[in-house]
Scaffold this active site. Structure first.
Site, PDB file in Angstrom:
ATOM      1  N   HIS A 117     -12.153 -11.706   6.202  1.00 36.22           N
ATOM      2  CA  HIS A 117     -13.493 -11.743   5.617  1.00 36.22           C
ATOM      3  C   HIS A 117     -13.695 -12.978   4.757  1.00 36.22           C
ATOM      4  O   HIS A 117     -14.720 -13.639   4.821  1.00 36.22           O
ATOM      5  CB  HIS A 117     -13.745 -10.475   4.785  1.00 36.22           C
ATOM      6  CG  HIS A 117     -14.132  -9.302   5.623  1.00 36.22           C
ATOM      7  ND1 HIS A 117     -13.210  -8.565   6.330  1.00 36.22           N
ATOM      8  CD2 HIS A 117     -15.342  -8.748   5.901  1.00 36.22           C
ATOM      9  CE1 HIS A 117     -13.841  -7.604   6.987  1.00 36.22           C
ATOM     10  NE2 HIS A 117     -15.133  -7.694   6.745  1.00 36.22           N
TER      11      HIS A 117
ATOM     12  N   LYS B  73     -12.819   2.951   5.829  1.00 35.61           N
ATOM     13  CA  LYS B  73     -12.803   4.226   5.101  1.00 35.61           C
ATOM     14  C   LYS B  73     -13.327   4.023   3.693  1.00 35.61           C
ATOM     15  O   LYS B  73     -13.234   2.930   3.127  1.00 35.61           O
ATOM     16  CB  LYS B  73     -11.411   4.845   5.098  1.00 35.61           C
ATOM     17  CG  LYS B  73     -10.402   4.146   4.233  1.00 35.61           C
ATOM     18  CD  LYS B  73      -9.218   5.056   3.922  1.00 35.61           C
ATOM     19  CE  LYS B  73      -8.137   4.278   3.191  1.00 35.61           C
ATOM     20  NZ  LYS B  73      -7.364   5.055   2.255  1.00 35.61           N
TER      21      LYS B  73
HETATM   22  S1  SF4 Z   1      -3.469   9.070   3.724  1.00 35.53           S
HETATM   23 FE1  SF4 Z   1      -2.704   8.596   1.658  1.00 35.53          FE
HETATM   24  S2  SF4 Z   1      -1.252   6.936   1.928  1.00 35.53           S
HETATM   25 FE2  SF4 Z   1      -2.501   7.063   3.798  1.00 35.53          FE
HETATM   26  S3  SF4 Z   1      -4.198   5.612   3.469  1.00 35.53           S
HETATM   27 FE3  SF4 Z   1      -4.899   7.623   2.764  1.00 35.53          FE
HETATM   28  S4  SF4 Z   1      -4.432   7.633   0.532  1.00 35.53           S
HETATM   29 FE4  SF4 Z   1      -3.250   5.982   1.481  1.00 35.53          FE
END
Ligand code: SF4
Lengths: 210, 300
Positions: A40, A119
């Protein structure tokens, strides 16, 4: 059960994107590109703030081919090479998207991107880009590294290998990669509304601690 | 019960091999209590909802990671060992052997090379460095050696919090209700960052260091247990229920499952300080225990 909407990057038209609403489930089959922090910053610094060299322009051409009408995935994959020297994704969960907030507006505009996968959601400027240029934010399942890697059926190649494995642009074919629309092209963010609702619930619950 | 919920055996010639296996189990095979609660919550979420879909994908991922022996999540986090050792064991030797095992497990791809120099950013590539992996040692008065491991992801570690009571903005005083208010606030603040649903480990009291440590230790507890302290057990239950009323849901998509566990412990404090320390662990609650006794071992 809600209907699943199929997207086939890099051939996604504006009309399809505009028809998507927060909470819609999509299934992606087609070619997408990964890019995270270094990618980016590179895109903004090289093509938005400066005059790129011919060599850099060639990189941009390549990216445009896959990303104009296409999907960018915030992901730093773990990649293995098989006996024949072919790359294979072994872990490919989404990374936290908000880190790209300072860049995403310009990146969406520059490349004509129709969807960004990640996410945690993004901020107001990205939401504005989605509205202005006709794009959506797609939420993948955080941590589902093995599951998503299995959706990557083919690794076509990579650009800017020198950024290192997690940071390079990987051009990949995915099949039936499921995501949920959480920021649509009409100025609405599911993250924002859930945050507001949870704050309200918090106030009400606080009153029960008596 | 999954056949891999427990692994028993006779001690191999080289202990390090067993330690590598132990780390692999932690990274690739989620504990049965965590799996079961996610399954249960999936069936409680509204049929066809995005929350249910998210939990379904999480469960499929857990299953695939276990069969393929690949990391459940690519962020294998900070490697933390809590070791309860009998007096005859040397902590120096244990430290050396476990560090060796961490390097080998990284080479085999069970751990992502995460360790990096805090200033230069240089990554040695084997998960070692100043202060890494993390060790805590406690001498016990019996013969069994128990090593507990936790892989603490970065996304969820970043949303851990420590509140000092009283907290004016939250109108939280130095009492049980004040404690509950700041805990609820921590859950609201964590949304969209650590991958929900998560487990909260909470330490009430202590100083900034010991309180945080107590909080993190709670994450080792089985999700089905209860605090032996009646008041704390009641708080655990109430906060789990109320936290799940916030509507944040899996991945922050909305829904009934924001938390899969709340574990609280307390320690004494001094009059001037009242800390509530909160450690957030994502759904990928990767923890295992290895017990060694009489030339036999058990990983669970
Ligand atoms: S599941 Fe837990 S360790 Fe994996 S990306 Fe999400 S917060 Fe991070």
């Amino acid at each position: 059960m809600k209907e699943i909407i199929h997207l086939n990057p890099p051939n996604i038209d504006e009309k399809t994107i505009r028809s998507l609403k927060n909470g819609d489930m999509v299934s992606i089959t087609g070619t997408i590109v990964t890019g995270r922090d270094v990618a980016h910053k590179y895109l903004k610094d090289t093509f938005v703030l400066n005059h790129p060299s011919q060599q850099e322009k060639d990189v941009l051409d390549q990216l445009e081919k896959h990303l104009s009408g296409g999907i960018l995935y915030h992901c730093g994959p773990v990649v293995a090479k098989d006996e024949n020297g072919k790359y294979r994704f072994t872990a490919a969960g989404p990374t936290t998207s908000i880190r790209e907030e300072p860049y995403e507006y310009d990146v969406i505009k520059l490349l004509g991107i129709r969807g960004v996968i990640g996410k945690g959601g993004m901020g107001a400027k990205t939401l504005k880009a989605c509205e202005e240029f006709g794009a959506v934010y797609l939420h993948a399942i955080g941590g589902a590294a093995t599951f998503i890697a299995a959706k990557v059926v083919e690794v076509h190649g990579l650009l800017k290998k020198e950024f290192g494995t997690p940071e390079a642009f990987w051009i990949i074919d995915v099949k039936d990669f499921q995501c949920i629309v959480t920021m649509d092209s009409h100025g609405e963010s599911l993250h924002e509304s859930i945050l507001q609702n949870s704050r309200k619930a918090q106030e009400e619950l606080n009153a029960t601690f008596k | 019960m999954n056949s891999k919920d427990k692994i028993n055996g006779i001690m191999p010639g080289n202990r390090v091999d067993l330690f590598v296996e132990f780390i692999k189990e932690a990274s690739t095979n989620l504990p049965p209590d965590v799996r079961k609660i996610i399954e249960k919550q999936k069936s409680r979420e509204e049929e066809g909802s995005r929350a249910q879909q998210a939990l379904g994908i999480i469960l499929e991922n857990i299953e695939m990671a276990c069969t393929r022996e690949t990391p459940i999540c690519q962020d294998t986090g900070t490697v933390i060992f809590h070791i309860h050792y009998p007096g005859k064991e040397s902590t120096l030797v244990l430290r050396r052997e476990l560090t060796d095992a961490v390097q080998k497990a990284t080479e085999k791809g069970y751990l992502r090379p995460n360790s990096m120099d805090s200033i230069t950013g240089e990554n040695p590539g084997d998960n070692t460095g100043i202060g890494l992996p993390v060790f805590f040692f406690d001498e016990t008065d019996h013969d069994e050696l128990e090593i507990k491991i936790m892989l603490k992801g970065g996304g969820c570690e970043n949303v851990g919090a420590q509140y000092a009571l009283p907290h004016t903005a939250l109108n939280a005083g130095r009492d049980v209700n004040g404690v509950k208010k700041v805990i609820l606030d921590a859950i609201v603040q964590a949304q969209g960052k650590g991958c929900a649903p998560g487990v909260l480990g909470i330490g009430i009291g202590g100083d900034r260091v010991t309180g945080a440590l107590l909080a993190k230790e709670q994450i080792f507890r089985d999700l089905n247990d209860k605090s032996p302290d009646l008041l704390l057990a009641q708080m655990e239950e109430e906060l789990l229920e109320k936290g799940n009323k916030l509507g944040i849901g899996p991945m922050g998509f909305g829904g009934l499952t924001t938390l899969i566990g709340v574990k609280i412990a307390k320690m004494h404090r001094i009059p001037a300080s009242f800390f509530v320390s909160i450690s957030y662990m994502c759904w990928a609650t990767r923890r295992k225990s290895l017990k060694i006794h009489d030339n036999k071992f058990e990983i669970s």
